[in-house]
Every structure is written in structure tokens, then in C-alpha cells.
Design an enzyme around this catalytic site. Sequence first.
Site, short mmCIF file in Angstrom:
data_model
loop_
_atom_site.label_atom_id
_atom_site.label_comp_id
_atom_site.label_asym_id
_atom_site.label_seq_id
_atom_site.Cartn_x
_atom_site.Cartn_y
_atom_site.Cartn_z
N GLU A 74 -22.38 75.07 -58.24
CA GLU A 74 -23.75 74.52 -58.21
C GLU A 74 -24.76 75.67 -58.14
O GLU A 74 -25.75 75.69 -58.87
CB GLU A 74 -23.87 73.60 -57.00
CG GLU A 74 -25.05 72.68 -57.06
CD GLU A 74 -25.11 71.79 -55.84
OE1 GLU A 74 -24.12 71.73 -55.08
OE2 GLU A 74 -26.17 71.18 -55.64
N ARG A 88 -5.61 74.88 -50.25
CA ARG A 88 -5.01 73.58 -49.92
C ARG A 88 -4.03 73.12 -50.98
O ARG A 88 -3.16 72.28 -50.73
CB ARG A 88 -6.09 72.52 -49.65
CG ARG A 88 -6.80 72.74 -48.33
CD ARG A 88 -7.89 71.71 -48.09
NE ARG A 88 -8.96 71.80 -49.05
CZ ARG A 88 -9.99 72.64 -48.97
NH1 ARG A 88 -10.08 73.46 -47.94
NH2 ARG A 88 -10.92 72.67 -49.90
P1 AMP Z 1 -14.30 71.20 -58.23
O1 AMP Z 1 -14.09 72.56 -58.81
O2 AMP Z 1 -15.73 70.78 -58.16
O3 AMP Z 1 -13.42 70.16 -58.89
O4 AMP Z 1 -13.84 71.29 -56.70
C1 AMP Z 1 -12.51 71.25 -56.37
C2 AMP Z 1 -12.17 72.26 -55.30
O5 AMP Z 1 -13.11 72.27 -54.25
C3 AMP Z 1 -10.83 71.90 -54.68
O6 AMP Z 1 -10.09 73.10 -54.47
C4 AMP Z 1 -11.19 71.21 -53.39
O7 AMP Z 1 -10.34 71.63 -52.34
C5 AMP Z 1 -12.63 71.61 -53.09
N1 AMP Z 1 -13.51 70.46 -52.86
C6 AMP Z 1 -14.60 70.13 -53.60
N2 AMP Z 1 -15.23 69.05 -53.11
C7 AMP Z 1 -14.51 68.66 -52.03
C8 AMP Z 1 -14.63 67.56 -51.09
N3 AMP Z 1 -15.62 66.67 -51.17
N4 AMP Z 1 -13.69 67.46 -50.14
C9 AMP Z 1 -12.68 68.36 -50.05
N5 AMP Z 1 -12.52 69.40 -50.89
C10 AMP Z 1 -13.42 69.56 -51.88
#
Ligand code: AMP
Length: 179
Positions: free
Chosen positions: A103, A66
Site C-alpha cells: 500500500e 507463517r
Molecule cells: P497480500 O500480499 O496482500 O496477499 O498479503 C498476504 C501476506 O500478508 C501473508 O503473508 C499474510 O500473512 C499477511 N497478511 C495480510 N493481511 C493479513 C491479515 N488481515 N491477517 C493476517 N495476515 C495478513
Amino acid sequence: MDSKQIGIEEVKSSIRDVIDFPKEGIVFKDITTAIKDPAVFKYCVDQLYNYYKDKGITKVIGIESRGFILGSALAYRLNAGFVPIRKPGKLPADTIQQSYDLEYGTDTIEIHEDALSNDDTVLIHDDLLATGGTVCAATSLVEKIGVTKTYINFMVELDFLKGRERLDEKYEVYSLLRF
Ligand code: AMP
């Protein structure tokens, strides 16, 4: 021409919450309902362009998948190159990789080793900041190549997950929207 007046609240309300996707307990912020609206899509790209236009960005990095959407439109407007960071096995030439904790388990992302030079000014873009694991892995890749000027941008930031705390000291982080 779409002459609809768009502001940050219209963008916020055009993002769809999908409950329990991709697994139970997650509220997924679905940006497809925002970017399908031409006025919203244009507003987002223009806002980001205005924020970064004087920063001398030479490459925009989009994180699969995305992050490719606004990332490539923004690169075009900034007159910068576009560089993808992808899941393993997708990039055809020599890559460098970085793993990061999820996680449950780990994930890996990679970049072509010749995609950046150490004199680039880089903007890393992803659609959303949650815990910050993905973007920290992306900054590690960029650092391994020797880039010293890096900005970070998200369309959406989930404040309650405090991903920004992992980035703020070292990088300038800007999110268009915060929930
Ligand atoms: P993080 O590594 O935990 O910051 O997660 C970020 C990545 O996971 C990004 O590439 C987002 O597209 C996806 N992502 C994580 N949580 C969500 C959410 N609640 N809604 C949409 N995309 C998410």
C-alpha cells in the site's frame, strides 16, 4: 490422543480477529489460536494432505514466516522437500529476489537460486491470501527458476480483497477457509 471432532467451522471459529494490527484499519487473522489446538492443527494438515496427495508435489514452498508452519508439516506428509521463501538477507547462499508493491512502498522476498529444479512440481503455501502481492512475487521467483508445474494454497483467503483474481487464470488455487 485428542478425539475432539473437528470440521471446517471449528477451524474458522478458532482463528482470532485482532483489530488494528499491525496498523489501524487492519483486522488481522491470527492463526496461532487455531494451530495451538492439536486437533485443529492435525485437521488442517490432514485436509491439505488429502487435497494434494495425488498431485505429485515434489517441493512445498513456505513464505516467511507463517507459511513455514503448515507448509513444513504438509511437506513431511507429502513426502516432499521444504523450501523457504524469506525476507532479504536471511538466506545464507546465493539468492534470486523479487520486489512487489505494498500500500505504501515496496517489499522484497528471496529464494535460494538452487532450491528448485525445473522438473519440480511445486506447491506454494502461505497462511493467508489478502491482495495477492506476496504470492505473485513468489510465483515470479518460481517461474524465474523455470518451474512449470505450480499449485498455490492458503490456510485462509480474504475474499473481499480479491487476491484470487490475480492468480486464477494461471494457477490452481485452493484455500482451506474463506472469510
Ligand atoms: P497480500 O500480499 O496482500 O496477499 O498479503 C498476504 C501476506 O500478508 C501473508 O503473508 C499474510 O500473512 C499477511 N497478511 C495480510 N493481511 C493479513 C491479515 N488481515 N491477517 C493476517 N495476515 C495478513
